[in-house]
Design a protein around this motif. Structure first.
Motif, short mmCIF file in Angstrom:
data_model
loop_
_atom_site.label_atom_id
_atom_site.label_comp_id
_atom_site.label_asym_id
_atom_site.label_seq_id
_atom_site.Cartn_x
_atom_site.Cartn_y
_atom_site.Cartn_z
N SER B 141 -29.09 24.59 -26.63
CA SER B 141 -27.72 24.40 -26.14
C SER B 141 -27.72 24.13 -24.64
CB SER B 141 -26.83 25.58 -26.52
OG SER B 141 -27.39 26.77 -26.11
N ILE B 142 -28.61 24.78 -23.89
CA ILE B 142 -28.59 24.53 -22.45
C ILE B 142 -29.03 23.11 -22.13
CG2 ILE B 142 -29.71 25.17 -20.28
CD1 ILE B 142 -29.53 28.00 -21.07
N SER B 143 -30.08 22.61 -22.82
CA SER B 143 -30.50 21.25 -22.50
C SER B 143 -29.46 20.24 -22.97
CB SER B 143 -31.87 20.95 -23.11
OG SER B 143 -31.92 21.34 -24.43
N THR B 144 -28.75 20.56 -24.07
CA THR B 144 -27.68 19.66 -24.51
C THR B 144 -26.58 19.60 -23.46
OG1 THR B 144 -28.17 20.39 -26.71
CG2 THR B 144 -26.19 19.11 -26.43
N VAL B 145 -26.25 20.76 -22.91
CA VAL B 145 -25.20 20.80 -21.88
C VAL B 145 -25.60 19.94 -20.69
CG1 VAL B 145 -24.19 22.30 -20.15
CG2 VAL B 145 -24.18 22.96 -22.50
N ILE B 146 -26.87 20.05 -20.29
CA ILE B 146 -27.32 19.26 -19.15
C ILE B 146 -27.20 17.78 -19.46
CG2 ILE B 146 -29.37 18.67 -17.81
CD1 ILE B 146 -30.14 21.59 -18.06
N LEU B 147 -27.59 17.39 -20.67
CA LEU B 147 -27.53 15.97 -21.01
C LEU B 147 -26.09 15.48 -21.09
CD1 LEU B 147 -30.42 15.77 -23.56
CD2 LEU B 147 -30.31 14.72 -21.35
N SER B 156 -16.97 14.47 -19.03
CA SER B 156 -18.25 14.98 -19.51
C SER B 156 -18.46 16.41 -19.02
CB SER B 156 -19.39 14.08 -19.09
OG SER B 156 -19.33 13.79 -17.74
N PHE B 157 -17.99 16.72 -17.80
CA PHE B 157 -18.10 18.12 -17.36
C PHE B 157 -17.25 19.02 -18.23
CE2 PHE B 157 -18.98 16.16 -13.07
CZ PHE B 157 -20.35 16.27 -13.25
N LYS B 158 -16.06 18.48 -18.59
CA LYS B 158 -15.20 19.31 -19.43
C LYS B 158 -15.83 19.55 -20.80
CE LYS B 158 -10.81 18.29 -19.75
NZ LYS B 158 -9.72 17.33 -19.67
N GLY B 159 -16.38 18.47 -21.38
CA GLY B 159 -17.04 18.61 -22.68
C GLY B 159 -18.21 19.57 -22.59
N ALA B 160 -18.99 19.42 -21.50
CA ALA B 160 -20.15 20.29 -21.34
C ALA B 160 -19.72 21.73 -21.19
CB ALA B 160 -20.97 19.85 -20.13
N PHE B 161 -18.66 21.93 -20.41
CA PHE B 161 -18.22 23.31 -20.20
C PHE B 161 -17.71 23.93 -21.50
CE2 PHE B 161 -15.45 26.72 -18.75
CZ PHE B 161 -16.34 27.38 -17.94
N ARG B 162 -16.94 23.14 -22.23
CA ARG B 162 -16.43 23.65 -23.50
C ARG B 162 -17.59 23.99 -24.43
NH1 ARG B 162 -10.85 21.12 -25.11
NH2 ARG B 162 -10.44 22.09 -23.12
N TYR B 163 -18.59 23.10 -24.45
CA TYR B 163 -19.74 23.35 -25.32
C TYR B 163 -20.44 24.64 -24.91
CZ TYR B 163 -24.15 22.68 -27.71
OH TYR B 163 -25.24 22.85 -28.50
N ILE B 164 -20.65 24.82 -23.60
CA ILE B 164 -21.47 25.98 -23.21
C ILE B 164 -20.69 27.28 -23.39
CG2 ILE B 164 -21.03 26.04 -20.72
CD1 ILE B 164 -24.01 26.56 -20.39
N PRO B 230 -15.14 16.15 -29.52
CA PRO B 230 -14.62 14.88 -28.99
C PRO B 230 -14.93 14.65 -27.52
CG PRO B 230 -12.85 16.40 -29.58
CD PRO B 230 -14.10 16.96 -30.13
N GLU B 231 -14.75 15.67 -26.69
CA GLU B 231 -14.98 15.46 -25.26
C GLU B 231 -16.45 15.25 -24.94
OE1 GLU B 231 -13.14 18.78 -23.46
OE2 GLU B 231 -11.21 17.77 -23.25
N ALA B 232 -17.31 16.00 -25.65
CA ALA B 232 -18.74 15.87 -25.35
C ALA B 232 -19.25 14.50 -25.76
CB ALA B 232 -19.52 16.96 -26.05
N LEU D 92 -25.85 28.03 -14.90
CA LEU D 92 -25.48 26.67 -15.30
C LEU D 92 -23.96 26.54 -15.41
CD1 LEU D 92 -26.89 24.08 -15.99
CD2 LEU D 92 -26.60 24.65 -18.36
N MET D 93 -23.31 27.56 -15.98
CA MET D 93 -21.85 27.49 -16.13
C MET D 93 -21.18 27.46 -14.77
SD MET D 93 -20.60 29.69 -19.36
CE MET D 93 -21.55 31.15 -19.29
N LEU D 94 -21.72 28.24 -13.82
CA LEU D 94 -21.10 28.25 -12.49
C LEU D 94 -21.26 26.91 -11.80
CD1 LEU D 94 -21.99 31.80 -11.25
CD2 LEU D 94 -19.75 30.88 -11.67
#
Lengths: 274, 502, 78, 118
Positions: B141-147, B156-164, B230-232, D92-94
Motif C-alpha cells: 500500500s505504501i508503494s502504491t501511494v507513492i506511485l 492524485s494527492f487526494k486519491g493517494a491520501f484517501r487510499y492511505i 476513482p480519484e486514484a 508519508l501521510m504527513l
C-alpha cells in the motif's frame, strides 16, 4: 446546514463505534468452554508457539512435530529443553539473551526485512513528495540550545550506537537505537541555524546497510540452504560477541534506520538538496 | 532443499531496491532498466517454479532454517505460483510499455516504488505466515501511494491520501485480527491457523473473519473500502492504472480466496457459516453491491480512466461473488475470471495509453475517428472490451458462463445474483460499445504522435492471449483446475506445511 | 502501583479525547505525544522494555517532531 | 497485579476513540492524528496478549533466568514491527498533507472538493 450534516455524520459515526464496541467487548468477554477464546489473565504460554522461543528449543520442537504429528499441538510443553543459564549456555539456538531480539531478528527475521523495507519506501516517498519544499526557519536558537546541541550530539549518537550494538543483550536494538541517532540529527536541525542537509551521504549509508542485511540473508541461503540462516557460530549467551548474524543484522538495521530517519527529518524540515 | 531458493523471488528485488539509490548516483537511467530486468528475472523464475509445482505438487520454502509453524515459510502451490506468475507478467509488460513510451518520466524513485510494489504483491501470494502477509500488505500500500502521488496533481494527492487513510484503517483492523488469532490459537502460521480454526469460539471466529475482511478489502477494491478508486485512477499515470487493477486488485482478491476458502473455510464445505454470521452471504452481498455501484458509476463517466477504474471495481465484485458461492465450479470460474480480467484490463489500459497520446484527451467524446487514424489500436481496444464483456469466443465469455453456471447450480436466492451478473454484463456492453462505435466514426484526427513498435508488440501479445483463451479455453484449464483443487484442499495445505494430516 | 496504572489509563484516554477534539492542531499533537508516552510507561509496566523504549523514542519523540514539522509547513487551526 | 481485561478494555476504548475521530474529522492532519491513536491502541492490545501476571521481561540477565516467568515475547516483536511501520505510514501521510496544503491552501477535505469543482 453544514452544521446539521456534521451532526448527522457524528451521530452515525457514534452509532457505528458503539456497535463495534459491543461487538469487541462481547468477543473479549466470551465465557470459557465453548471453543477457544482469547487467553486472558494468566495466558498459558505452553499453548503458544512462543514457548519454544522462550525455551530456545525450536529445533527439538521440529523433531517432536515430525515424530508425533498432530499430538504435538496438545503437548507443546513436553518438548525437550536444555537448561539455560546467562553467561554459560553455549549455542542456545540464536544465542541472544534478549528473547525479543531473537524473535525479531532470528526466528522472524524475514518480517524485519520487510519492516526495514517499509521504512525505506516511505522515506523514499517522503523525499519524492517534499524535494522542492522550502526551508522553514525556526526561531533563532538561544545560546544554550546551540551549545547544548554541539555538546550533546556526539553523546546521543554514542548512546544510540550503544543501544543497537547491545540489542541482543539488553532492551533496545536497531530500531530505537537508530531513532535515537535520528533525534540527534533533529537536535542539530533545531540547534544550528546554518544546518546543511547531507542527503547523498545518508543515501549511501542506507543503501550499504540494506545491502548488508539482504546480503547476509543470501549468504545463509547459498551456504546453508535457507534464507537468513544464522551461519556464524552463536557463541555464549550473554556475551557481547555472540549470537552470530543476529548482532550483525541488528547493527545494520540500526545504521539503516538512523540514516533513513535522519534524512526523513531533514526533508521534513525542507531545503533538501540532492 | 531446492524449493528454498524460491525466496529469491523476494530477496533479489529487495536487494536490488536497496542498491537502487547507489545506481542512481552512478547513472540516473540505470535504475529503470535494472528494475525491468529484476521483474523479468522474477517472471522467468516464477514460470519455472510454476511448472515445477504443477509437476511435483505443492512445496514449501523455509526461511532462516526454522521449519513451520515456528518460522516463516513460503507456500508454493499451483494456485499461488499461477498468480505470482501472472502478476509478474502483467507488471513486466506494463513496465516495458512505459519505459519505451515515456523514458524521461521514469525516475529512480519511481522505479524503486514499482519494483517494491510488484515484489510485495508476489510475496503476498507466496507467504505462509499471517503477520508476514501484513508486512507485505503495508509495503504494497505504501508503494502504491507513492506511485499514485507521482503525478503531481491535486487529484492524485487526494486519491493517494484517501487510499492511505483507508489502507492504514484496514491495516489496523488486520493487526487487530492478527492479535485475536495469536491470542487464541497461539500461532501465526497460516497452516497452523487452518488446522485449529474450527476449535475457536464461534462469536470470536466471526470477529476475526470480519476484521480480516475489512483489512484486505481496500486492496481488493470492494465496497465500502473502495472510495479511493476513482480519484486514484484518475490522478495517476495511465500505466499505473494497469498495475493498480492488474497487480493490486488481483493480489487483494487472491488473499480473499486463500483466506476464506483454504484457511478460514472448513475443508470441502468451504467457509459457509463462521460463528454466528453467514459470511458467504456477506461476501455475496458485498460483491453484488460493488458490482452494481461500479457498473452504474462507469455508465455516467466520460473519462476513460474512470470508466476502466469503475469497470475493474465491478469485475472484482463479480469475482467476490464466486468466493461467496464457494462450490467447486464457482471457484474454478472465479480464478478463471480473475486471470481473464488481469489480461483484458491490462490490454485496455495499455491501449488507452497511446490513444490518449494520439487524441490528446482521456475524454471518450474526443476519441471519434480513431479507427481511421490507427486501426490497430482501435481493434485492440475492441478486443480488450469484448474480452471483458464476455462476447462469445473471447476469454471473458467462458469465465462469465462458468460463473453463471455455478451460481445456478447453487440455487436458492442465488437467482438474484445471476440477475446482477447479467445486468452488469448488459451495462458493460452498453458503455463499451458506446466507446467502440465512437472509435469507428468517420472523422479525421490530426496527430503527429507515432506509436513505438514495442508498444504494438506488447498490445499484440496481450490481444493474442485474450483471443487464444477465447478460442481454446482448455489452454488454461489444467492450470486452473489444479489451482482450484489446491485452493479447496485444506488438508493438503496443512499436511504439506506441517506434516500433520487433518 | 495499581493506582498508577489506573491513573495512567485514565490520563491516556483523556489525552486521546483531547487529541481528537482540540481545535488547535499543535495542542492535539502534544496530547498525542503524551498519549504515546503514557502507553510506553504502560508497556514498561507490562514487562515489555523493548517495546517501551521503541514507543518512547518513535511514538513520543520522533513522531511528535515530524507532526510539528508538518504543522509548521501547513496551518495550526483545524 | 492488575487483570489483563483492564488493559484490553483500555485498548479497545482507545481504538474506538480513534475510529470515531477518523469517521468524523474532516481535517487532514486531524485524520492522521486519529489514525495514530488507533495504531497505538492496537499496539497496546497486542502487548496485552503477551502479558503475564507477576511475570518478568523476557530477557536473560545475570540475575533473572527463570524462563517460566517470562512474558510472551512474540507479541512484543510484532509490536516492534508495527510501531516502525506506523512511523513510516505517518511520515508519508504527513508529507502528503503538506503537498495537499500547498495545492489547495487548506487542510479540509470538503473545501478541497469544492476547489476541484470550480
Amino acid at each position: 446546514m453544514k452544521n446539521t450534516q456534521g451532526m448527522v455524520n457524528a451521530f452515525f459515526a457514534f452509532l457505528l463505534v458503539v456497535i463495534l464496541g459491543i461487538f469487541f467487548f462481547n468477543a473479549i468477554n466470551q465465557p470459557l468452554g465453548n471453543g477457544l477464546v482469547l487467553n486472558k489473565d494468566n495466558p498459558d504460554l505452553s499453548k503458544r508457539v512462543s514457548i519454544h522461543y522462550i525455551l530456545k528449543n525450536v529445533h527439538n520442537a521440529e523433531d517432536y512435530l515430525a515424530q508425533h504429528k498432530s499430538s504435538y499441538f496438545r503437548n507443546r510443553d513436553k518438548v525437550k529443553s536444555s537448561n539455560l543459564e546467562f553467561g554459560k549456555t553455549k549455542n542456545a539456538e540464536s544465542g541472544s539473551a534478549n528473547e525479543v531480539t531473537s524473535i525479531v531478528v532470528n526466528y522472524r527475521g524475514f518480517d524485519t526485512l520487510g519492516e526495514v523495507t517499509v521504512l525505506f519506501i516511505s522515506i523514499l516517498g517522503l523525499g519524492m513528495l517534499l524535494h522542492e519544499n522550502k526551508k522553514k526557519y525556526w526561531a533563532k536558537p538561544s545560546l544554550i540550545v546551540r551549545t547544548g546541541a554541539n555538546f550533546l550530539f556526539p553523546f546521543i549518537v554514542l548512546f544510540g550506537v550503544y543501544v543497537f550494538v547491545h540489542g541482543h543483550l539488553t532492551p533496545g536494538g536497531g530500531f530505537p537505537g537508530g531513532t535515537i541517532i535520528a533525534s540527534a540529527a533533529l537536535l542539530l536541525i533545531l540547534g544550528l541555524k546554518d544546518f546543511k542537509n547531507k542527503l547523498t551521504m545518508t543515501k549511501i549509508i542506507e543503501s550499504l546497510a540494506g545491502l548488508t542485511f539482504a546480503g547476509l540473508g543470501l549468504v545463509g541461503l547459498f551456504t546453508n540452504g535457507s534464507f537468513l540462516t544464522n551461519f556464524l557460530p552463536s557463541g555464549t549467551m550473554g556475551l557481547l560477541v555472540s549470537s552470530g548474524i543476529t548482532a550483525l543484522i541488528y547493527i545494520a538495521v540500526g545504521i539503516k534506520v538512523a540514516a533513513e530517519l535522519s534524512s526523513g527529518i531533514m526533508e521534513m524540515n525542507g531545503g533538501g538538496e540532492e | 532443499m531446492k524449493s528454498n531458493y524460491a525466496v529469491l523471488l523476494i530477496a533479489i528485488p529487495l536487494l536490488v531496491a536497496f542498491l537502487q539509490p547507489l545506481f542512481s548516483l552512478i547513472n540516473k537511467r540505470l535504475t529503470k532498466w535494472v528494475t525491468f530486468l529484476t521483474i523479468g528475472f522474477n517472471f522467468i523464475y516464477s514460470l519455472k517454479l510454476l511448472n515445477y509445482v504443477m509437476a511435483n505438487g505443492a512445496q514449501i520454502a523455509i526461511i532462516g532454517n526454522w521449519k513451520p509453524p515456528f518460522g516463516i515459510n513460503l507456500y508454493l502451490s499451483p494456485f499461488s505460483m499461477l498468480f505470482a506468475t501472472i502478476i509478474y507478467f502483467v507488471a513486466l509488460i506494463v513496465l516495458l510499455v512505459y519505459l519505451i513510451d515515456k523514458p524521461t518520466e521514469v525516475d529512480d524513485r519511481m522505479s524503486i516504488a514499482t519494483l517494491l510494489m510488484v515484489m510485495a504483491s508476489g510475496a503476498i501470494t507466496l507467504t505462509g505466515d499471517i503477520f508476514n502477509m501484513f508486512v507485505f500488505v503495508e509495503i504494497l500500500s505504501i508503494s502504491t501511494v507513492i506511485l499514485i502521488s507521482f503525478n503531481n496533481k491535486g487529484i492524485s494527492f487526494k486519491g493517494a491520501f484517501r487510499y492511505i487513510v483507508l489502507a492504514s484503517l484496514g491495516s489496523s483492523m488486520l493487526l487487530l485480527a492478527i492479535g485475536f488469532i495469536y491470542g487464541s490459537l497461539g500461532t501465526l502460521n497460516l497452516a497452523s491457523i487452518a488446522y485449529r480454526f474450527n476449535l475457536l469460539n464461534p462469536v470470536y471466529a466471526s470477529v476475526i473473519v470480519f476484521l480480516f475482511m475489512a483489512g484486505i478489502m481496500v486492496e481488493a477494491e470492494l465496497f465500502p473500502f473502495n472510495a479511493w478508486v476513482p480519484e486514484a485512477y484518475k490522478g495517476s499515470k495511465s500505466y499505473l492504472n494497469a498495475l493498480l487493477s492488474g497487480v493490486v486488485g488481483t493480489t487483494g482478491i487472491y488473499v480473499l480466496f486463500r483466506m476464506f476458502i483454504t484457511i478460514f473455510g472448513s475443508g470441502q464445505n468451504h467457509i459457509q457459516v463462521i460463528g454466528s454470521v453467514n459470511f458467504n452471504a456477506v461476501i455475496i452481498v458485498i460483491g453484488v453491491l460493488t458490482t452494481l455501484i461500479g457498473e452504474f458509476s462507469a455508465l455516467s463517466q466520460k473519462d476513460i480512466k474512470k470508466i476502466l477504474a469503475f469497470s475493474s471495481m465491478a469485475q472484482m465484485g463479480i469475482i467476490a461473488v464466486t468466493i461467496g458461492v464457494a462450490n467447486m465450479n464457482s471457484i474454478n470460474a472465479g480464478i478463471f475470471h480473475l486471470i481473464n480480467h488481469a489480461f483484458s484490463k491490462s490490454l485496455l489500459f495499455i491501449v488507452a495509453f497511446p490513444i490518449i497520446n494520439i487524441v490528446g484527451s482521456a475524454n471518450i467524446d474526443k476519441w471519434e475517428g480513431l479507427g481511421r487514424k490507427n486501426i490497430f489500436l482501435a481493434i485492440a481496444f475492441a478486443i480488450g472490451s469484448f474480452g471483458l464483456i464476455g462476447i462469445p469466443f473471447f476469454n471473458g465469455f467462458w469465465s462469465k458462463m462458468m460463473i453463471v453456471e455455478s451460481v445456478v447450480s447453487a440455487g436458492g436466492w442465488m437467482y438474484l445474483v445471476i440477475g446482477t451478473i447479467l445486468l452488469s454484463a448488459l451495462v458493460e456492453t452498453f458503455y463499451f460499445f458506446r466507446i467502440i462505435f465512437k472509435l469507428f466514426v468517420d472523422k479525421k484526427i490530426e496527430s503527429t504522435y507515432s506509436v513505438h513498435i514495442f508498444i504494438y508488440l506488447a498490445i499484440l501479445i496481450l490481444s493474442i492471449i485474450v483471443i487464444y483463451i477465447g478460442i481454446k479455453p482448455s489452454f488454461l484449464a489444467t492450470y486452473i483446475h489444479k489451482a482450484a483443487i489446491d485452493l479447496v484442499d485444506k488438508s493438503h495445505y496443512i499436511s504439506t506445511v506441517l506434516g500433520v494430516i487433518k | 502501583m495499581i493506582v498508577l496504572i489506573y491513573l495512567s489509563a485514565i490520563v491516556m484516554i483523556i489525552s486521546a479525547l483531547y487529541a481528537v477534539y482540540a481545535k488547535d492542531l499543535l495542542v492535539s499533537v502534544v496530547a498525542l505525544g503524551i498519549n504515546s508516552l503514557i502507553v510506553s510507561v504502560l508497556f514498561f509496566l507490562m514487562h515489555a522494555p523493548d517495546v517501551a523504549i521503541t514507543e518512547a523514542a518513535i511514538g513520543a519523540g520522533l513522531s511528535t517532531a515530524i507532526f510539528v514539522f508538518a504543522i509548521k509547513h501547513t496551518e495550526r487551526k483545524e | 497485579m492488575i487483570q489483563s481485561t483492564f488493559f484490553y478494555t483500555t485498548a479497545i476504548i482507545l481504538f474506538l476513540i480513534g475510529l470515531y475521530g477518523v469517521l468524523t474529522k474532516r481535517n487532514v492532519i486531524k485524520t492522521i492524528i486519529t489514525l495514530t491513536i488507533m495504531e497505538t491502541a492496537v499496539n497496546l492490545f497486542l502487548v496485552t496478549i503477551g502479558y503475564v501476571k507477576n511475570g518478568t521481561a523476557p530477557i536473560f540477565t545475570s540475575t533473572i533466568s527463570d524462563v517460566h516467568k517470562f512474558v510472551d515475547p512474540l507479541p512484543q516483536a510484532l509490536v516492534l514491527t508495527s510501531i516502525v511501520i506506523g512511523l513510516g505510514t505517518t511520515a508519508l501521510m504527513l508529507s502528503l498533507a503538506i503537498r495537499l496544503y500547498k495545492k489547495y491552501k487548506t487542510l479540509n477535505y470538503l473545501e478541497m472538493d469544492g476547489e476541484d469543482e470550480k
